[in-house]
Design a protein around this motif. Structure first.
Motif, PDB file in Angstrom:
ATOM      1  N   ALA A  89       0.838  -1.203   0.000  1.00 45.26           N
ATOM      2  CA  ALA A  89       0.000   0.000   0.000  1.00 45.26           C
ATOM      3  C   ALA A  89       0.867   1.245   0.000  1.00 45.26           C
ATOM      4  N   GLY A  90       2.154   1.118  -0.267  1.00 46.89           N
ATOM      5  CA  GLY A  90       3.069   2.241  -0.222  1.00 46.89           C
ATOM      6  C   GLY A  90       3.065   3.033  -1.498  1.00 46.89           C
ATOM      7  N   ASP A  91       4.021   3.936  -1.639  1.00 48.27           N
ATOM      8  CA  ASP A  91       4.141   4.735  -2.841  1.00 48.27           C
ATOM      9  C   ASP A  91       4.584   3.863  -4.000  1.00 48.27           C
ATOM     10  N   PRO A  92       4.166   4.226  -5.209  1.00 46.66           N
ATOM     11  CA  PRO A  92       4.567   3.432  -6.373  1.00 46.66           C
ATOM     12  C   PRO A  92       6.084   3.382  -6.511  1.00 46.66           C
ATOM     13  N   GLN A  93       6.582   2.191  -6.805  1.00 48.59           N
ATOM     14  CA  GLN A  93       8.005   2.001  -7.052  1.00 48.59           C
ATOM     15  C   GLN A  93       8.167   1.438  -8.456  1.00 48.59           C
ATOM     16  N   LYS A  94       8.698   2.250  -9.343  1.00 46.63           N
ATOM     17  CA  LYS A  94       8.853   1.825 -10.724  1.00 46.63           C
ATOM     18  C   LYS A  94       9.877   0.698 -10.815  1.00 46.63           C
ATOM     19  N   GLU A 103       1.063  -0.471 -17.443  1.00 49.26           N
ATOM     20  CA  GLU A 103       0.867   0.775 -18.193  1.00 49.26           C
ATOM     21  C   GLU A 103       1.237   2.013 -17.374  1.00 49.26           C
ATOM     22  N   GLN A 104       0.997   1.960 -16.071  1.00 43.31           N
ATOM     23  CA  GLN A 104       1.263   3.131 -15.233  1.00 43.31           C
ATOM     24  C   GLN A 104       2.756   3.467 -15.150  1.00 43.31           C
ATOM     25  N   LEU A 135       4.238  -0.599 -31.004  1.00 45.68           N
ATOM     26  CA  LEU A 135       3.101  -1.101 -31.769  1.00 45.68           C
ATOM     27  C   LEU A 135       1.987  -1.378 -30.776  1.00 45.68           C
ATOM     28  N   ASP A 136       0.895  -0.624 -30.875  1.00 47.43           N
ATOM     29  CA  ASP A 136      -0.205  -0.716 -29.916  1.00 47.43           C
ATOM     30  C   ASP A 136      -1.190  -1.790 -30.366  1.00 47.43           C
ATOM     31  N   LEU A 137      -1.208  -2.897 -29.614  1.00 41.48           N
ATOM     32  CA  LEU A 137      -2.128  -3.994 -29.906  1.00 41.48           C
ATOM     33  C   LEU A 137      -3.195  -4.108 -28.819  1.00 41.48           C
ATOM     34  N   GLY A 138      -3.493  -3.009 -28.180  1.00 42.32           N
ATOM     35  CA  GLY A 138      -4.508  -3.028 -27.130  1.00 42.32           C
ATOM     36  C   GLY A 138      -3.889  -3.319 -25.782  1.00 42.32           C
ATOM     37  N   SER A 139      -4.112  -4.503 -25.260  1.00 35.90           N
ATOM     38  CA  SER A 139      -3.559  -4.851 -23.948  1.00 35.90           C
ATOM     39  C   SER A 139      -2.061  -5.117 -24.007  1.00 35.90           C
ATOM     40  N   MET A 140      -1.511  -5.241 -25.196  1.00 33.07           N
ATOM     41  CA  MET A 140      -0.085  -5.484 -25.379  1.00 33.07           C
ATOM     42  C   MET A 140       0.497  -4.402 -26.282  1.00 33.07           C
ATOM     43  N   GLN A 141       1.549  -3.739 -25.801  1.00 32.43           N
ATOM     44  CA  GLN A 141       2.214  -2.703 -26.583  1.00 32.43           C
ATOM     45  C   GLN A 141       3.683  -3.085 -26.723  1.00 32.43           C
ATOM     46  N   GLU A 179      15.371  -7.554 -25.225  1.00 38.41           N
ATOM     47  CA  GLU A 179      15.114  -6.120 -25.095  1.00 38.41           C
ATOM     48  C   GLU A 179      13.627  -5.829 -25.311  1.00 38.41           C
ATOM     49  N   CYS A 180      13.002  -6.561 -26.232  1.00 40.95           N
ATOM     50  CA  CYS A 180      11.576  -6.364 -26.482  1.00 40.95           C
ATOM     51  C   CYS A 180      10.747  -6.792 -25.273  1.00 40.95           C
ATOM     52  N   LEU A 181      11.143  -7.884 -24.618  1.00 41.45           N
ATOM     53  CA  LEU A 181      10.429  -8.309 -23.417  1.00 41.45           C
ATOM     54  C   LEU A 181      10.580  -7.271 -22.314  1.00 41.45           C
ATOM     55  N   GLU A 182      11.787  -6.743 -22.162  1.00 39.20           N
ATOM     56  CA  GLU A 182      12.038  -5.744 -21.119  1.00 39.20           C
ATOM     57  C   GLU A 182      11.290  -4.439 -21.390  1.00 39.20           C
ATOM     58  N   GLY A 183      10.941  -4.178 -22.642  1.00 43.38           N
ATOM     59  CA  GLY A 183      10.234  -2.949 -22.985  1.00 43.38           C
ATOM     60  C   GLY A 183       8.752  -3.135 -23.218  1.00 43.38           C
ATOM     61  N   LEU A 184       8.253  -4.365 -23.098  1.00 42.30           N
ATOM     62  CA  LEU A 184       6.832  -4.648 -23.327  1.00 42.30           C
ATOM     63  C   LEU A 184       5.965  -3.914 -22.303  1.00 42.30           C
ATOM     64  N   VAL A 185       4.828  -3.389 -22.755  1.00 42.34           N
ATOM     65  CA  VAL A 185       3.879  -2.709 -21.873  1.00 42.34           C
ATOM     66  C   VAL A 185       2.557  -3.472 -21.894  1.00 42.34           C
ATOM     67  N   VAL A 186       1.997  -3.714 -20.706  1.00 45.11           N
ATOM     68  CA  VAL A 186       0.696  -4.378 -20.590  1.00 45.11           C
ATOM     69  C   VAL A 186      -0.325  -3.352 -20.115  1.00 45.11           C
ATOM     70  N   ALA A 187      -1.397  -3.184 -20.884  1.00 45.71           N
ATOM     71  CA  ALA A 187      -2.476  -2.260 -20.538  1.00 45.71           C
ATOM     72  C   ALA A 187      -3.704  -3.086 -20.165  1.00 45.71           C
ATOM     73  N   ARG A 188      -3.827  -3.401 -18.897  1.00 41.14           N
ATOM     74  CA  ARG A 188      -4.936  -4.234 -18.401  1.00 41.14           C
ATOM     75  C   ARG A 188      -6.177  -3.372 -18.244  1.00 41.14           C
TER      76      ARG A 188
END
Length: 214
Positions: free
Chosen positions: A27-32, A40-41, A50-56, A176-185
């Motif tokens: 419940a603490g402050d966000p830690q990137k 996504e945050q 490449l924006d594929l919706g839940s996967m970028q 590198e692509c895995l490390e840069g993948l973004v999930v937008a739930r």
């Protein structure tokens, strides 16, 4: 991945929590986190994706993104290729506070061993990973590495195929692509392990429909 059928070909100590999951349980402050896959945050700004919706997927030089989609634009497979290596990404719903990779990995390990396949657990950058040899459609054995990443209400499975599965130096850009993948739930309630919706961008979906035979 989640079926109890024997894998047929390459198409488809406990692990520590991922940084993303560890934060989601506090419940603490966000830690990137240090590196992705990112929720996504925490997605770094100024990165072409490449924006594929839940996967970028980040645009990385030397990597070809191959997408298999239905006529409605829904994406069934996302495979990234570089040289002799490839990785397939999948994103799934998961609980808010509990990771599922330990359970999924145990099921996969049991099923592959029962099917007479060569498989072992190894500790990697993302915790405990599975390394196996699976027959491709031509019956040739191919090295495969399964990497699971638990995030807040999502789970990423990365399936590395070919030489990169046993030697990351072969195609470091795939990692590198895995490390840069973004999930937008999204906020929709979904059963655990249900694939998150992945769709082609509108312009790509239109092109795909135009290319379909009458």
């Amino acid at each position: 991945m989640f079926s109890r059928k024997r894998p047929r070909h390459v198409r488809q100590d406990d692990a520590p929590q991922s940084d993303a999951l560890a934060y989601s349980m506090t419940a603490g402050d966000p830690q990137k986190p240090e590196f992705g896959p990112w929720d996504e945050q925490w997605a770094p700004e100024g990165v072409a994706r490449l924006d594929l919706g839940s996967m970028q997927i980040p645009a990385v030089e030397g990597v070809e993104v191959r997408v298999q989609a239905g006529q409605d634009g829904s994406v069934e497979h996302v495979v990234l290729v570089s040289g002799a290596g490839a990785v397939e990404f999948g994103v799934f719903a998961a609980p808010r506070t509990d990771g599922i990779w330990d359970e999924v990995r145990a099921e996969m390990l049991q099923e592959m061993k029962a099917g007479g396949l060569t498989v072992r657990e190894e500790h990697g950058r993302y915790g405990t990973e599975l390394v196996a040899q699976l027959p491709d459609p031509q019956g040739q054995l191919v090295d495969v590495r399964y990497v699971g990443v638990d995030g807040p209400r999502w789970f990423v499975r990365a399936t590395f195929q070919g030489p990169v599965a046993t030697d990351s130096a072969v195609s470091p850009v795939l990692w590198e692509c895995l490390e840069g993948l973004v999930v937008a739930r999204d906020d929709e309630p979904r059963p655990v392990r249900e694939p998150l919706p992945v769709r082609l961008p509108a312009e790509m979906a239109d092109q795909a429909q135009q290319q379909q035979p009458d």
